[in-house]
Design a protein around this motif. Sequence first.
Motif, mmCIF file in Angstrom:
data_model
loop_
_atom_site.group_PDB
_atom_site.id
_atom_site.type_symbol
_atom_site.label_atom_id
_atom_site.label_comp_id
_atom_site.label_asym_id
_atom_site.label_seq_id
_atom_site.Cartn_x
_atom_site.Cartn_y
_atom_site.Cartn_z
ATOM 1 N N ALA A 49 0.840 -1.196 0.000
ATOM 2 C CA ALA A 49 0.000 0.000 0.000
ATOM 3 C C ALA A 49 0.876 1.247 0.000
ATOM 4 O O ALA A 49 2.010 1.214 0.488
ATOM 5 C CB ALA A 49 -0.922 0.023 1.215
ATOM 6 N N THR A 50 0.341 2.332 -0.554
ATOM 7 C CA THR A 50 1.014 3.628 -0.487
ATOM 8 C C THR A 50 0.015 4.701 -0.082
ATOM 9 O O THR A 50 -1.202 4.533 -0.246
ATOM 10 C CB THR A 50 1.642 4.046 -1.825
ATOM 11 N N ILE A 51 0.543 5.809 0.424
ATOM 12 C CA ILE A 51 -0.276 6.951 0.788
ATOM 13 C C ILE A 51 0.469 8.218 0.416
ATOM 14 O O ILE A 51 1.672 8.344 0.670
ATOM 15 C CB ILE A 51 -0.660 6.918 2.280
ATOM 16 N N SER A 52 -0.240 9.170 -0.190
ATOM 17 C CA SER A 52 0.385 10.409 -0.633
ATOM 18 C C SER A 52 0.784 11.268 0.558
ATOM 19 O O SER A 52 0.373 11.022 1.694
ATOM 20 C CB SER A 52 -0.578 11.177 -1.534
ATOM 21 N N TRP A 53 1.548 12.326 0.285
ATOM 22 C CA TRP A 53 2.091 13.154 1.354
ATOM 23 C C TRP A 53 0.991 13.773 2.216
ATOM 24 O O TRP A 53 1.165 13.973 3.406
ATOM 25 C CB TRP A 53 2.976 14.258 0.776
ATOM 26 N N ASP A 54 -0.165 14.076 1.605
ATOM 27 C CA ASP A 54 -1.250 14.712 2.345
ATOM 28 C C ASP A 54 -2.315 13.722 2.819
ATOM 29 O O ASP A 54 -3.322 14.119 3.403
ATOM 30 C CB ASP A 54 -1.918 15.794 1.499
ATOM 31 N N GLY A 55 -2.092 12.450 2.544
ATOM 32 C CA GLY A 55 -3.042 11.437 2.980
ATOM 33 C C GLY A 55 -4.273 11.296 2.109
ATOM 34 O O GLY A 55 -5.137 10.460 2.385
ATOM 35 N N GLU A 56 -4.348 12.097 1.048
ATOM 36 C CA GLU A 56 -5.552 12.084 0.219
ATOM 37 C C GLU A 56 -5.567 10.956 -0.800
ATOM 38 O O GLU A 56 -6.627 10.545 -1.284
ATOM 39 C CB GLU A 56 -5.687 13.429 -0.502
ATOM 40 N N GLY A 57 -4.398 10.493 -1.171
ATOM 41 C CA GLY A 57 -4.313 9.453 -2.185
ATOM 42 C C GLY A 57 -3.735 8.168 -1.630
ATOM 43 O O GLY A 57 -2.687 8.179 -0.979
ATOM 44 N N THR A 58 -4.430 7.068 -1.861
ATOM 45 C CA THR A 58 -3.938 5.770 -1.411
ATOM 46 C C THR A 58 -4.038 4.761 -2.556
ATOM 47 O O THR A 58 -4.850 4.919 -3.473
ATOM 48 C CB THR A 58 -4.736 5.226 -0.214
ATOM 49 N N SER A 59 -3.230 3.742 -2.465
ATOM 50 C CA SER A 59 -3.320 2.646 -3.416
ATOM 51 C C SER A 59 -2.954 1.352 -2.706
ATOM 52 O O SER A 59 -2.192 1.366 -1.734
ATOM 53 C CB SER A 59 -2.400 2.870 -4.620
ATOM 54 N N TYR A 60 -3.530 0.248 -3.171
ATOM 55 C CA TYR A 60 -3.339 -1.055 -2.533
ATOM 56 C C TYR A 60 -3.149 -2.136 -3.587
ATOM 57 O O TYR A 60 -3.691 -2.060 -4.690
ATOM 58 C CB TYR A 60 -4.575 -1.426 -1.703
#
Length: 122
Positions: A49-60
């Motif tokens: 999983a990843t999360i963008s710097w501002d927490g708005e974007g995620t991927s799994y």
Amino acid sequence: QVQLVESGGGLVQTGGSLRLSCARSGRPFSHYTMGWFRQAPGKEREFVATISWDGEGTSYRDSVKGRFTISRDNAKNTVYLQMNSLKPEDTAVYYCAADVKYYSGSYKATYWGQGTQVTVSS
């Protein structure tokens, strides 16, 4: 330099839950896309999983969608991975990563933690 320290791993039964934490020290945490990867015995390390710097974007990765949730608290310099409905195939060493990017068909990271073991018993 960035130092990452994971915690929260352990042994859990199938269907159980764990929450992994990754604490950062060093360069500003909020600038980076953060991520979790895992490596099972005899297998290559894989993106979770990843999360963008501002927490708005995620991927799994597909196999954890709907079961795992990545989040971050930039004020605490910490990123989390909530893992629910765990399966034996989730057993692996889980690594926190900073400055995660997707290119050439895969996710890659600049900084890595030492890893925390997650074992799911059947």
